[in-house]
Design a protein around this motif. Structure first.
Motif, PDB file in Angstrom:
ATOM      1  N   VAL A 274      56.090  28.908  28.257  1.00 10.28           N
ATOM      2  CA  VAL A 274      56.852  29.269  29.428  1.00 10.28           C
ATOM      3  C   VAL A 274      56.346  30.485  29.889  1.00 10.28           C
ATOM      4  O   VAL A 274      56.483  31.501  29.416  1.00 10.28           O
ATOM      5  CB  VAL A 274      58.376  28.943  29.566  1.00 10.28           C
ATOM      6  CG1 VAL A 274      58.944  30.149  28.431  1.00 10.28           C
ATOM      7  CG2 VAL A 274      59.292  29.348  30.572  1.00 10.28           C
ATOM      8  N   ARG A 275      56.294  30.720  31.497  1.00 14.69           N
ATOM      9  CA  ARG A 275      56.131  31.756  31.992  1.00 14.69           C
ATOM     10  C   ARG A 275      57.165  32.028  33.358  1.00 14.69           C
ATOM     11  O   ARG A 275      57.563  30.908  33.842  1.00 14.69           O
ATOM     12  CB  ARG A 275      54.604  31.887  32.549  1.00 14.69           C
ATOM     13  CG  ARG A 275      53.771  31.952  31.469  1.00 14.69           C
ATOM     14  CD  ARG A 275      53.392  33.274  31.003  1.00 14.69           C
ATOM     15  NE  ARG A 275      52.415  33.357  29.849  1.00 14.69           N
ATOM     16  CZ  ARG A 275      51.061  33.295  30.071  1.00 14.69           C
ATOM     17  NH1 ARG A 275      50.694  33.406  31.212  1.00 14.69           N
ATOM     18  NH2 ARG A 275      50.261  33.238  28.983  1.00 14.69           N
ATOM     19  N   VAL A 276      57.515  33.098  33.973  1.00 15.66           N
ATOM     20  CA  VAL A 276      58.053  33.306  35.194  1.00 15.66           C
ATOM     21  C   VAL A 276      57.286  33.942  36.319  1.00 15.66           C
ATOM     22  O   VAL A 276      56.624  35.004  35.969  1.00 15.66           O
ATOM     23  CB  VAL A 276      59.425  33.826  34.838  1.00 15.66           C
ATOM     24  CG1 VAL A 276      59.219  35.415  34.398  1.00 15.66           C
ATOM     25  CG2 VAL A 276      60.399  34.092  36.211  1.00 15.66           C
ATOM     26  N   ILE A 277      57.302  33.810  37.460  1.00 16.39           N
ATOM     27  CA  ILE A 277      56.631  34.521  38.588  1.00 16.39           C
ATOM     28  C   ILE A 277      57.567  34.486  39.612  1.00 16.39           C
ATOM     29  O   ILE A 277      58.280  33.690  40.081  1.00 16.39           O
ATOM     30  CB  ILE A 277      55.278  33.880  38.926  1.00 16.39           C
ATOM     31  CG1 ILE A 277      55.620  32.304  39.678  1.00 16.39           C
ATOM     32  CG2 ILE A 277      54.127  33.676  38.151  1.00 16.39           C
ATOM     33  CD1 ILE A 277      54.314  31.659  40.162  1.00 16.39           C
ATOM     34  N   HIS A 278      57.751  35.819  40.216  1.00 19.58           N
ATOM     35  CA  HIS A 278      58.707  36.164  41.312  1.00 19.58           C
ATOM     36  C   HIS A 278      57.921  37.513  41.849  1.00 19.58           C
ATOM     37  O   HIS A 278      57.071  38.014  41.191  1.00 19.58           O
ATOM     38  CB  HIS A 278      60.136  36.355  41.079  1.00 19.58           C
ATOM     39  CG  HIS A 278      60.350  37.049  39.896  1.00 19.58           C
ATOM     40  ND1 HIS A 278      60.070  38.428  39.765  1.00 19.58           N
ATOM     41  CD2 HIS A 278      61.076  36.830  38.577  1.00 19.58           C
ATOM     42  CE1 HIS A 278      60.766  39.045  38.752  1.00 19.58           C
ATOM     43  NE2 HIS A 278      61.146  37.841  38.108  1.00 19.58           N
ATOM     44  N   ASN A 288      47.610  35.687  36.170  1.00 21.17           N
ATOM     45  CA  ASN A 288      47.491  34.820  35.023  1.00 21.17           C
ATOM     46  C   ASN A 288      48.510  33.814  34.644  1.00 21.17           C
ATOM     47  O   ASN A 288      47.894  32.780  33.924  1.00 21.17           O
ATOM     48  CB  ASN A 288      47.393  36.110  33.957  1.00 21.17           C
ATOM     49  CG  ASN A 288      46.532  37.131  34.076  1.00 21.17           C
ATOM     50  OD1 ASN A 288      45.410  36.976  34.785  1.00 21.17           O
ATOM     51  ND2 ASN A 288      46.614  38.279  33.517  1.00 21.17           N
ATOM     52  N   SER A 289      49.571  33.989  34.903  1.00 19.69           N
ATOM     53  CA  SER A 289      50.617  32.946  34.744  1.00 19.69           C
ATOM     54  C   SER A 289      50.094  31.481  35.476  1.00 19.69           C
ATOM     55  O   SER A 289      50.149  30.508  34.946  1.00 19.69           O
ATOM     56  CB  SER A 289      52.030  33.362  35.162  1.00 19.69           C
ATOM     57  OG  SER A 289      52.337  34.492  34.470  1.00 19.69           O
ATOM     58  N   ILE A 290      49.875  31.803  36.743  1.00 20.30           N
ATOM     59  CA  ILE A 290      49.454  30.512  37.559  1.00 20.30           C
ATOM     60  C   ILE A 290      48.172  30.037  36.816  1.00 20.30           C
ATOM     61  O   ILE A 290      48.198  28.785  36.676  1.00 20.30           O
ATOM     62  CB  ILE A 290      48.988  30.943  38.969  1.00 20.30           C
ATOM     63  CG1 ILE A 290      50.557  31.217  39.635  1.00 20.30           C
ATOM     64  CG2 ILE A 290      48.521  29.757  39.702  1.00 20.30           C
ATOM     65  CD1 ILE A 290      50.260  31.876  40.923  1.00 20.30           C
ATOM     66  N   ASN A 291      47.194  30.585  36.487  1.00 20.48           N
ATOM     67  CA  ASN A 291      46.132  30.308  35.809  1.00 20.48           C
ATOM     68  C   ASN A 291      46.378  29.655  34.469  1.00 20.48           C
ATOM     69  O   ASN A 291      45.677  28.545  34.171  1.00 20.48           O
ATOM     70  CB  ASN A 291      44.992  31.245  35.646  1.00 20.48           C
ATOM     71  CG  ASN A 291      44.370  31.560  36.960  1.00 20.48           C
ATOM     72  OD1 ASN A 291      44.426  31.093  38.019  1.00 20.48           O
ATOM     73  ND2 ASN A 291      43.637  32.876  37.067  1.00 20.48           N
ATOM     74  N   ALA A 292      47.132  30.027  33.734  1.00 17.08           N
ATOM     75  CA  ALA A 292      47.520  29.558  32.230  1.00 17.08           C
ATOM     76  C   ALA A 292      48.217  28.077  32.656  1.00 17.08           C
ATOM     77  O   ALA A 292      48.082  27.074  31.903  1.00 17.08           O
ATOM     78  CB  ALA A 292      48.503  30.232  31.423  1.00 17.08           C
ATOM     79  N   PHE A 293      49.093  28.032  33.705  1.00 16.00           N
ATOM     80  CA  PHE A 293      49.762  26.855  34.112  1.00 16.00           C
ATOM     81  C   PHE A 293      48.736  25.894  34.528  1.00 16.00           C
ATOM     82  O   PHE A 293      48.717  24.424  34.271  1.00 16.00           O
ATOM     83  CB  PHE A 293      50.929  27.033  35.168  1.00 16.00           C
ATOM     84  CG  PHE A 293      51.898  26.131  35.513  1.00 16.00           C
ATOM     85  CD1 PHE A 293      52.581  25.626  34.299  1.00 16.00           C
ATOM     86  CD2 PHE A 293      51.733  25.416  36.755  1.00 16.00           C
ATOM     87  CE1 PHE A 293      53.543  24.319  34.704  1.00 16.00           C
ATOM     88  CE2 PHE A 293      52.511  24.278  37.031  1.00 16.00           C
ATOM     89  CZ  PHE A 293      53.251  23.806  35.983  1.00 16.00           C
ATOM     90  N   LYS A 294      47.874  26.111  35.300  1.00 12.45           N
ATOM     91  CA  LYS A 294      46.746  25.362  35.790  1.00 12.45           C
ATOM     92  C   LYS A 294      45.863  24.588  34.657  1.00 12.45           C
ATOM     93  O   LYS A 294      45.625  23.595  34.673  1.00 12.45           O
ATOM     94  CB  LYS A 294      45.971  26.067  36.997  1.00 12.45           C
ATOM     95  CG  LYS A 294      46.337  26.149  38.394  1.00 12.45           C
ATOM     96  CD  LYS A 294      45.326  26.893  38.902  1.00 12.45           C
ATOM     97  CE  LYS A 294      45.528  26.673  40.300  1.00 12.45           C
ATOM     98  NZ  LYS A 294      44.467  27.250  41.142  1.00 12.45           N
ATOM     99  N   ALA A 295      45.653  25.606  33.662  1.00 13.06           N
ATOM    100  CA  ALA A 295      44.824  25.178  32.833  1.00 13.06           C
ATOM    101  C   ALA A 295      45.536  24.461  31.506  1.00 13.06           C
ATOM    102  O   ALA A 295      44.896  23.759  30.710  1.00 13.06           O
ATOM    103  CB  ALA A 295      44.296  26.222  31.856  1.00 13.06           C
ATOM    104  N   GLY A 296      46.850  24.069  31.701  1.00 15.01           N
ATOM    105  CA  GLY A 296      47.663  23.345  30.997  1.00 15.01           C
ATOM    106  C   GLY A 296      48.001  23.915  29.573  1.00 15.01           C
ATOM    107  O   GLY A 296      48.332  23.456  28.658  1.00 15.01           O
TER     108      GLY A 296
END
Length: 441
Positions: A274-278, A288-296
């Motif tokens: 899990v990651r959080v972005i705000h 980095n969080s968005i890229n990790a989420f995109k990469a699954g």
């Protein structure tokens, strides 16, 4: 004329090869309708929700028109409301322009301009920018606009929400008058109409769905939940189905709630999941969080509406609105993160008694009722604490005052009875639930 393949648009070989390698097989509705008039040089106003392939609808014909690198100054300018969306557009351009020598530079605030200035100095064909950073670098003499012949305003409704109308008018003053203009928006509010009138000359209007209609591929569900703790319990219960909820975004309305939900999920599922972005997270952390989420690499992304637009991720199985958005149009943008471009998805919304007001407005906006689900038996329904009960009652009073300025406020009168109930305004909440279940006549 039906255009069922990208070859039907008479794109060149370089573009068609890149489209094929990117895994795009058939154009979406907005692409079928918008690409021909853009290629023909017309001004276009596109009304399309996020997740319909809108970015490619202007990027592909733009690449076809520009063809190859030329000169040092930008020939196309794409304006975007947020850094995240600007980066997303630039990523799309790179994907489709891989077999061309076209140069793209992306400009946004939040970090020093030195690297961006160095990129501009090397020469650029397509500029993707947020309005503020574009104006800063233009006024400092780093951008020459005389070669611009295409101007795109993307997510115009978000631009208006964020108060960019003054900056947009300033930009319209500094770009050449003779140019092609493209404007895309998910909704068509009063301010968008205004900027469209100032910006477009006899545009071709392209609309792929009714305004603010959620994607047809998204299944919606609504849970009436009395308080924050019960929302957490419900979230935990839903997450047990890890096969179905394999990649999800949890939207919260404030940074504080987002952090609270993140810490709960982190304890439960581990930091790797899990990651959080705000807005308080640094730019690099967010990327980095968005890229990790995109990469699954991570299963759950907790986000405020800063990430509701411009976050283009395939195969998001679920969007969970932990809080109902107060800017009601954001509901459409949030749930547009799933069910993208022919994929199916689920959007689940948790609603406390003070949020029922916004659900009613959202249903009017999307012209449909959101199906209500009962809280599953295994979910423990917590009692609403005194402070939260007071906050909910105060918020409901404010809403009534907004609708009727003469309303005096029942907050103090209701305090005693509220303390006896578990949910605060529970009676009204129950009435709203039963009313929502009735179909519209």
């Amino acid at each position: 004329m039906e255009r069922n393949t990208f070859a039907d648009f008479k794109f060149n070989k370089q573009l068609l090869s890149a489209i094929e390698e990117a895994g795009y097989t058939a154009p979406t509705a907005i692409q079928q309708k918008a690409i021909p008039p853009v290629l023909a040089g017309q001004d276009v106003m596109g009304i399309a929700q996020t997740g319909t392939g809108k970015t490619a609808a202007f990027v592909l014909p733009l690449l076809m028109k520009l063809k190859y690198a030329q000169g040092n100054d930008p020939r196309a300018l794409i304006l975007s409301p947020t850094r995240e969306l600007a980066m997303q557009i630039e990523e799309n351009i790179r994907l489709f322009a891989r077999y061309t020598d076209l140069r793209t530079v992306v400009l946004y605030g939040g970090l020093g301009p030195k690297t961006q200035i160095a990129e501009l100095d090397k020469g650029v064909d397509i500029l993707v920018a947020t309005p503020g950073r574009f104006l800063d670098l233009y006024l400092a003499g780093h951008i020459v606009t005389k070669s611009l012949n295409v101007l795109v305003i993307d997510e115009a409704d978000k631009m208006m929400d964020m108060g960019f109308i003054g900056k947009l008018h300033r930009i319209l003053e500094v770009v050449p008058r003779k140019r092609q203009n493209l404007l895309f928006s998910a909704t068509m509010g009063e301010l968008v109409h205004k900027i469209a009138g100032d910006f477009l000359a006899f545009p071709t209007i392209v609309e792929v769905t009714e305004q603010a209609t959620p994607a047809q591929t998204v299944t919606q569900a609504l849970y009436y939940v009395p308080n924050l703790k019960t929302k957490i319990n419900l979230l935990q219960h839903l997450l047990k189905d890890d096969e179905a909820l394999h990649r999800l975004i949890v939207f919260c309305k404030t940074k504080a709630v987002a952090d609270q939900v993140f810490h709960f999920l982190e304890r439960r599922y581990g930091a790797d999941n899990v990651r959080v972005i705000h807005a308080n997270k640094g730019q690099n952390t967010r990327i980095n969080s968005i890229n990790a989420f995109k990469a699954g690499e991570i299963r759950i992304l907790v986000a405020t509406d800063v990430a509701a637009r411009g976050l283009d991720v395939s195969n998001v199985s679920h969007v969970i609105n932990f809080d109902v958005p107060i800017v009601i149009e954001d509901y459409v943008h949030r749930i547009g993160r799933t069910g993208r471009a022919f994929q199916t998805g689920d959007a689940i919304t948790f609603c406390n008694p003070a949020e029922a007001y916004y659900i009613h407005k959202i249903e009017k906006l999307i012209r449909q009722q959101i199906p209500v689900s009962d809280i599953p038996e295994g979910v423990f329904i917590e009692q609403t604490g005194f402070e939260e009960r007071q906050a909910i009652a105060r918020e409901i009073d404010n809403q009534k005052r907004k609708e009727n300025p003469e309303f005096k406020g029942a907050f103090h009168e209701k305090k005693t009875t509220n303390q006896k109930s578990t949910g605060g305004h529970a009676g009204a909440f129950q009435k709203h639930k039963s009313r929502t279940r009735k179909p519209k006549r």
